[in-house]
Scaffold this motif. Structure first.
Motif, mmCIF file in Angstrom:
data_model
loop_
_atom_site.group_PDB
_atom_site.id
_atom_site.type_symbol
_atom_site.label_atom_id
_atom_site.label_comp_id
_atom_site.label_asym_id
_atom_site.label_seq_id
_atom_site.Cartn_x
_atom_site.Cartn_y
_atom_site.Cartn_z
ATOM 1 N N ASN A 25 8.669 8.016 2.908
ATOM 2 C CA ASN A 25 8.737 9.369 2.355
ATOM 3 C C ASN A 25 9.877 9.496 1.348
ATOM 4 N N SER A 26 11.003 8.858 1.645
ATOM 5 C CA SER A 26 12.171 8.968 0.762
ATOM 6 C C SER A 26 11.932 8.341 -0.601
ATOM 7 N N ARG A 27 10.936 7.485 -0.708
ATOM 8 C CA ARG A 27 10.668 6.794 -1.973
ATOM 9 C C ARG A 27 9.664 7.531 -2.857
ATOM 10 N N LEU A 28 9.035 8.577 -2.335
ATOM 11 C CA LEU A 28 7.993 9.262 -3.101
ATOM 12 C C LEU A 28 8.532 9.961 -4.347
ATOM 13 N N GLY A 38 0.785 -1.226 0.000
ATOM 14 C CA GLY A 38 0.000 0.000 0.000
ATOM 15 C C GLY A 38 0.814 1.273 0.000
ATOM 16 N N ASN A 39 1.906 1.302 0.762
ATOM 17 C CA ASN A 39 2.693 2.526 0.858
ATOM 18 C C ASN A 39 3.769 2.590 -0.219
ATOM 19 N N ALA A 40 4.349 3.768 -0.371
ATOM 20 C CA ALA A 40 5.439 3.923 -1.318
ATOM 21 C C ALA A 40 6.552 2.947 -0.965
ATOM 22 N N GLY A 41 6.983 2.201 -1.963
ATOM 23 C CA GLY A 41 7.969 1.159 -1.737
ATOM 24 C C GLY A 41 7.410 -0.225 -1.929
ATOM 25 N N THR A 42 6.089 -0.319 -2.149
ATOM 26 C CA THR A 42 5.465 -1.637 -2.333
ATOM 27 C C THR A 42 4.847 -1.773 -3.729
ATOM 28 N N HIS A 43 5.268 -0.917 -4.668
ATOM 29 C CA HIS A 43 4.758 -0.971 -6.037
ATOM 30 C C HIS A 43 5.898 -1.219 -7.021
ATOM 31 N N ASP A 44 5.551 -1.803 -8.150
ATOM 32 C CA ASP A 44 6.497 -2.010 -9.244
ATOM 33 C C ASP A 44 6.406 -0.778 -10.145
#
Length: 354
Positions: free
Chosen positions: A309-312, A222-228
């Motif tokens: 946040n750092s992955r946004l 769900g959060n940034a870091g869990t998507h391709d």
């Protein structure tokens, strides 16, 4: 300049920042109503002739004449629409509504049919949803499409990508579903994708959890870091390339019920194929368009948020830059999301158990 509107439905409000050129992103935001009073629209009552009813066209489609030509009914509908809170924000004048009232009525009848609402006997909430929420957004989208095509002049325009950012459970998927059906009915080819379609595979998500055992926000999807991000960017780029017939794109899907609810990407053989030519792509998700904040600000909320946040920034580069126009739904209280998510989970469980 931001133009505020009154309550629409379910506590939503819409704000639109008008653009000077179609290369500047537009945003429609929804939030809680305020106690501020709003000016009323001047209503000009005119008779809609039967000849005008027989010449209704929208998006190149010849529309059937409305089956309700009662002048009193049409004047009442005109007044109801023009006193709605979204018209000014959507850049729609009362005069435009007046000129296109039969079109509004026909589209309202079609939406009611799609939603299984009795059009001529809708409840206040149903009527508000159709005529003061969905249709103003629809006509705003129509304008985005027109400006998008004009920007390309003689060249064939790629599909317009409309980003829709909204919290979980607030109705964005239903809005997209109904507008996509309405556009299809009008002969306007549209498709929809969600950031949920681009979650990491179960194996990849398990690896993320192992790499960040103390981060609860990365422990679930769900959060940034869990998507391709690469898969999402590739899919959007391929959809934007569907400008002609004879080509199609397979759109990924995610199975949230796999692995006892932990989820996994669906088998590619089950992915739906979208055929060209395509005119509009709805791209929706709860965190679309989010921008990173300073590390200290993220840490002040929760330490686990620092990594998320750092992955946004990577999301902005990979996905947001492919979006042509933005619609953002904002809610009055983030706590509402928990109730909506619980309701969705219970409905999904009932559907899976029959």
């Amino acid at each position: 300049m931001l133009l505020r509107t009154q309550q629409t439905c379910s506590g939503h409000k819409v704000l639109i920042k008008h653009q000077r050129t179609c290369c500047i992103r537009q945003r429609v935001c929804c939030s809680q109503p305020t106690t501020q009073s709003w000016p009323e629209f001047p209503i000009v009552r005119t008779r809609i002739s039967s000849r005008a009813q027989n010449r209704l066209r929208l998006g190149g489609k010849q529309l059937p004449a409305t089956n309700n030509t009662n002048v009193a009914v049409q004047e009442s509908l005109l007044e109801y629409i023009c006193r709605g809170p979204l018209l000014t924000a959507a850049g729609i004048s009362p005069q435009e509504v007046q000129q296109q009232l039969p079109v509004w009525q026909l589209l309202g009848q079609q939406l009611a049919k799609q939603l299984s609402f009795p059009h001529d006997d809708m409840t206040d909430v149903q009527k508000l949803r159709v005529y003061r929420y969905y249709l103003p957004v629809f006509f705003w989208i129509q304008r985005q499409l027109q400006q998008h095509r004009q920007a390309y002049g003689e060249q064939q325009a790629p599909p317009l990508v409309l980003g829709i950012s909204a919290p979980q459970g607030c109705g964005k998927s239903t809005l997209v579903e109904q507008l996509e059906q309405l556009l299809t009915w009008l002969g306007i080819t549209a498709a929809s994708v969600s950031i949920d379609d681009f979650y990491l595979t179960n194996a990849e998500q398990t690896a993320v959890v192992a790499a960040h055992p103390d981060n609860r926000l990365l422990g679930v999807r769900g959060n940034a870091g869990t998507h391709d991000l690469a898969l999402g960017a590739q899919t959007l780029q391929q959809l934007k390339g569907l400008k002609a017939a004879g080509h199609s794109v397979a759109v990924p899907r995610y199975d949230k019920s796999a692995f006892q609810g932990r989820g996994d990407r669906a088998d590619p053989v089950t992915w739906p194929r979208i055929s060209g030519p395509l005119q509009l792509v709805f791209f929706e998700g709860w965190m679309l368009g989010f921008s990173p904040v300073g590390e200290a600000a993220a840490a002040a909320v929760e330490q686990s948020l620092v990594e998320v946040n750092s992955r946004l920034g990577a999301y902005q580069e990979a996905w947001d830059n492919l979006v042509d126009s933005w619609l953002v739904i904002r809610i009055g209280d983030p706590q509402w999301v928990y109730g909506w998510q619980l309701l969705e989970a219970l409905q999904a469980r009932r559907a899976n158990t029959g």
